[in-house]
Scaffold this active site. Structure first.
Site, PDB file in Angstrom:
ATOM      1  N   LYS A  65      34.653  26.272   6.023  1.00 39.40           N
ATOM      2  CA  LYS A  65      34.999  26.808   4.438  1.00 39.40           C
ATOM      3  C   LYS A  65      35.178  28.236   4.318  1.00 39.40           C
ATOM      4  O   LYS A  65      36.292  28.430   3.507  1.00 39.40           O
ATOM      5  CB  LYS A  65      33.475  26.309   3.398  1.00 39.40           C
ATOM      6  CG  LYS A  65      33.966  25.107   3.396  1.00 39.40           C
ATOM      7  CD  LYS A  65      33.116  24.406   2.276  1.00 39.40           C
ATOM      8  CE  LYS A  65      32.389  22.590   2.174  1.00 39.40           C
ATOM      9  NZ  LYS A  65      31.929  22.592   0.978  1.00 39.40           N
ATOM     10  N   ASP A 102      34.057  21.545  -5.685  1.00 39.05           N
ATOM     11  CA  ASP A 102      33.084  21.145  -5.127  1.00 39.05           C
ATOM     12  C   ASP A 102      31.922  21.502  -6.502  1.00 39.05           C
ATOM     13  O   ASP A 102      31.132  20.077  -6.838  1.00 39.05           O
ATOM     14  CB  ASP A 102      31.739  21.393  -4.286  1.00 39.05           C
ATOM     15  CG  ASP A 102      32.341  21.280  -2.551  1.00 39.05           C
ATOM     16  OD1 ASP A 102      33.029  19.976  -1.864  1.00 39.05           O
ATOM     17  OD2 ASP A 102      32.440  21.778  -1.698  1.00 39.05           O
TER      18      ASP A 102
HETATM   19  P1  NAP Z   1      22.700  24.925   3.326  1.00 39.06           P
HETATM   20  O1  NAP Z   1      24.164  26.077   3.413  1.00 39.06           O
HETATM   21  O2  NAP Z   1      22.361  24.720   4.611  1.00 39.06           O
HETATM   22  O3  NAP Z   1      21.547  25.249   2.199  1.00 39.06           O
HETATM   23  C1  NAP Z   1      20.360  24.306   2.258  1.00 39.06           C
HETATM   24  C2  NAP Z   1      19.799  25.115   1.668  1.00 39.06           C
HETATM   25  O4  NAP Z   1      18.372  23.674   1.471  1.00 39.06           O
HETATM   26  C3  NAP Z   1      19.348  26.627   1.327  1.00 39.06           C
HETATM   27  O5  NAP Z   1      19.219  26.281  -0.025  1.00 39.06           O
HETATM   28  C4  NAP Z   1      17.688  25.987   2.491  1.00 39.06           C
HETATM   29  O6  NAP Z   1      17.085  27.108   2.180  1.00 39.06           O
HETATM   30  C5  NAP Z   1      17.123  24.990   1.451  1.00 39.06           C
HETATM   31  N1  NAP Z   1      15.980  23.553   2.696  1.00 39.06           N
HETATM   32  C6  NAP Z   1      16.794  22.949   3.536  1.00 39.06           C
HETATM   33  N2  NAP Z   1      15.253  23.264   3.799  1.00 39.06           N
HETATM   34  C7  NAP Z   1      14.091  22.914   2.907  1.00 39.06           C
HETATM   35  C8  NAP Z   1      12.966  23.048   3.105  1.00 39.06           C
HETATM   36  N3  NAP Z   1      12.122  21.714   3.928  1.00 39.06           N
HETATM   37  N4  NAP Z   1      12.344  23.143   1.943  1.00 39.06           N
HETATM   38  C9  NAP Z   1      12.660  24.092   0.845  1.00 39.06           C
HETATM   39  N5  NAP Z   1      14.298  23.657   1.545  1.00 39.06           N
HETATM   40  C10 NAP Z   1      15.110  24.175   2.279  1.00 39.06           C
HETATM   41  O7  NAP Z   1      23.351  23.160   2.838  1.00 39.06           O
HETATM   42  P2  NAP Z   1      24.871  23.349   2.002  1.00 39.06           P
HETATM   43  O8  NAP Z   1      26.197  22.691   2.667  1.00 39.06           O
HETATM   44  O9  NAP Z   1      24.295  23.489   1.056  1.00 39.06           O
HETATM   45  O10 NAP Z   1      23.927  21.318   1.896  1.00 39.06           O
HETATM   46  C11 NAP Z   1      22.626  21.274   0.611  1.00 39.06           C
HETATM   47  C12 NAP Z   1      23.225  19.674   0.465  1.00 39.06           C
HETATM   48  O11 NAP Z   1      23.702  19.143  -0.462  1.00 39.06           O
HETATM   49  C13 NAP Z   1      23.029  18.904   1.566  1.00 39.06           C
HETATM   50  O12 NAP Z   1      21.717  17.736   2.034  1.00 39.06           O
HETATM   51  C14 NAP Z   1      23.824  18.274   1.208  1.00 39.06           C
HETATM   52  O13 NAP Z   1      24.115  17.395   1.986  1.00 39.06           O
HETATM   53  C15 NAP Z   1      24.049  18.947   0.450  1.00 39.06           C
HETATM   54  N6  NAP Z   1      25.463  18.162  -0.525  1.00 39.06           N
HETATM   55  C16 NAP Z   1      26.121  16.919  -1.031  1.00 39.06           C
HETATM   56  C17 NAP Z   1      27.483  17.299  -2.177  1.00 39.06           C
HETATM   57  C18 NAP Z   1      27.556  16.241  -2.417  1.00 39.06           C
HETATM   58  O14 NAP Z   1      29.143  15.779  -3.071  1.00 39.06           O
HETATM   59  N7  NAP Z   1      26.923  15.303  -3.475  1.00 39.06           N
HETATM   60  C19 NAP Z   1      28.211  17.857  -1.037  1.00 39.06           C
HETATM   61  C20 NAP Z   1      27.664  19.448  -0.739  1.00 39.06           C
HETATM   62  C21 NAP Z   1      26.671  19.713  -0.314  1.00 39.06           C
HETATM   63  P3  NAP Z   1      16.915  28.512   2.649  1.00 39.06           P
HETATM   64  O15 NAP Z   1      17.899  28.959   2.345  1.00 39.06           O
HETATM   65  O16 NAP Z   1      15.470  28.815   1.982  1.00 39.06           O
HETATM   66  O17 NAP Z   1      17.106  27.800   4.359  1.00 39.06           O
END
Ligand code: NAP
Length: 269
Positions: A65, A102
């Site tokens: 992205k 998004d």
């Molecule tokens: P990302 O950039 O990897 O960010 C992950 C986030 O989750 C970070 O803030 C991380 O905290 C936190 N995290 C991960 N494991 C954790 C834990 N055990 N305890 C507390 N915090 C934790 O991922 P992303 O792309 O933003 O995606 C996040 C989620 O949204 C995913 O599950 C993805 O599938 C979902 N999503 C859904 C859609 C939709 O259309 N519904 C679209 C995009 C993403 P730290 O900063 O501390 O590492």
């Protein structure tokens, strides 16, 4: 025939081909959508291929992205402050414009559930790419206050800075919010919950970006408290609705997209 595509890595389990192709078929459109696994660092080359092959639309997912935002000819407002692109639109003059659907897709999913974020106090849990798009769109939609609560404080600070109404928050903000959004990956294919359930209040709206499972532990706990809940499939569907609107000029049917996504999730259980 028009060809639209997804680039990302991995893409094998993406629901996007099923969602887009179902909507193209339902609208009687001579379009097809395919997924390409593109190695990290190759987004620029993939955009050149888009020009060469004359693709009619492109979706961009992890890890491309940010690089796609640098490789397009210009950025739409939705992608400008995020410097992150999930949709590329070829203009008639051949220019490639980068958009981010998004965050606006998330807001659309709230609106579809009867929740207008304008004026609301919001707590966003998480500070990754998805959280940033949600924070940006909530602020543009008029949310009064967006408190960002994240495990790693420095990432929380950076994500809060995406929006003027963004700030770093604490668990107290989760209890005090009118809208609580889980934008972490906590709960994905597990029964973990990102914040203690006793922080949730009956008057709150609780939304989860995670959609596998559709009814996450957070949404189950929120439902038991009497909260309005919004699942993550709504965001996935509505960001795709906006993509097709940008590519074709016409809004596809979100119900068709949602039905095929639910079928696909059910098949994978
Ligand atoms: P990302 O950039 O990897 O960010 C992950 C986030 O989750 C970070 O803030 C991380 O905290 C936190 N995290 C991960 N494991 C954790 C834990 N055990 N305890 C507390 N915090 C934790 O991922 P992303 O792309 O933003 O995606 C996040 C989620 O949204 C995913 O599950 C993805 O599938 C979902 N999503 C859904 C859609 C939709 O259309 N519904 C679209 C995009 C993403 P730290 O900063 O501390 O590492």
């Amino acid at each position: 025939m028009n060809v639209a595509a997804l680039i990302g890595s991995p893409v094998a389990h993406s629901l996007s081909p099923a969602i887009h192709n179902a909507a193209f078929a339902a609208a009687g459109r001579d379009w097809v959508y395919v997924a390409f696994d593109v190695a990290p660092g190759r987004a620029g080359a993939a955009l050149e291929a888009m020009r060469t092959l004359g693709l009619a639309g492109l979706s961009v997912t992890t890890p491309h992205k940010e690089q796609a935002a640098s490789a397009v000819d210009s950025l739409a407002e939705s992608a400008e402050s995020l410097r992150s692109v999930n949709t590329v639109v070829p203009e008639p003059d051949g220019q490639l414009v980068g958009h981010s659907t998004d965050g606006d897709g998330f807001v659309d999913s709230l609106m579809a559930a009867g929740v207008d974020p304008a004026g609301l106090r919001v707590a966003v849990i998480g500070a990754g790419a998805a959280a940033r798009s949600v924070i940006d769109a909530l602020a543009r939609s008029g949310a009064a206050d967006v408190a960002v609560v994240n495990r790693t404080p420095s990432r929380g600070t950076a994500a809060a800075a995406v929006a003027l109404t963004g700030r770093v928050g604490t668990l107290d903000d989760v209890a005090g919010a009118e809208l609580v959004v889980n934008a972490t990956s906590v709960g994905m294919e597990t029964s973990e919950i990102p914040v203690p359930a006793d922080l949730l209040r009956a008057h709150q709206v609780v939304a989860d970006l995670v959609y596998q499972p559709l009814r996450t532990a957070l949404l189950r706990a929120a439902g038991e408290k009497g909260c309005i809940t919004v699942d993550g499939l709504g965001m996935l569907v509505h960001q795709a609705v906006r993509q097709q609107l940008l590519w074709t000029g016409e809004r596809p049917d979100p119900a068709v997209m949602r039905a095929v996504a639910e079928e696909e999730l059910e098949r994978r259980r």
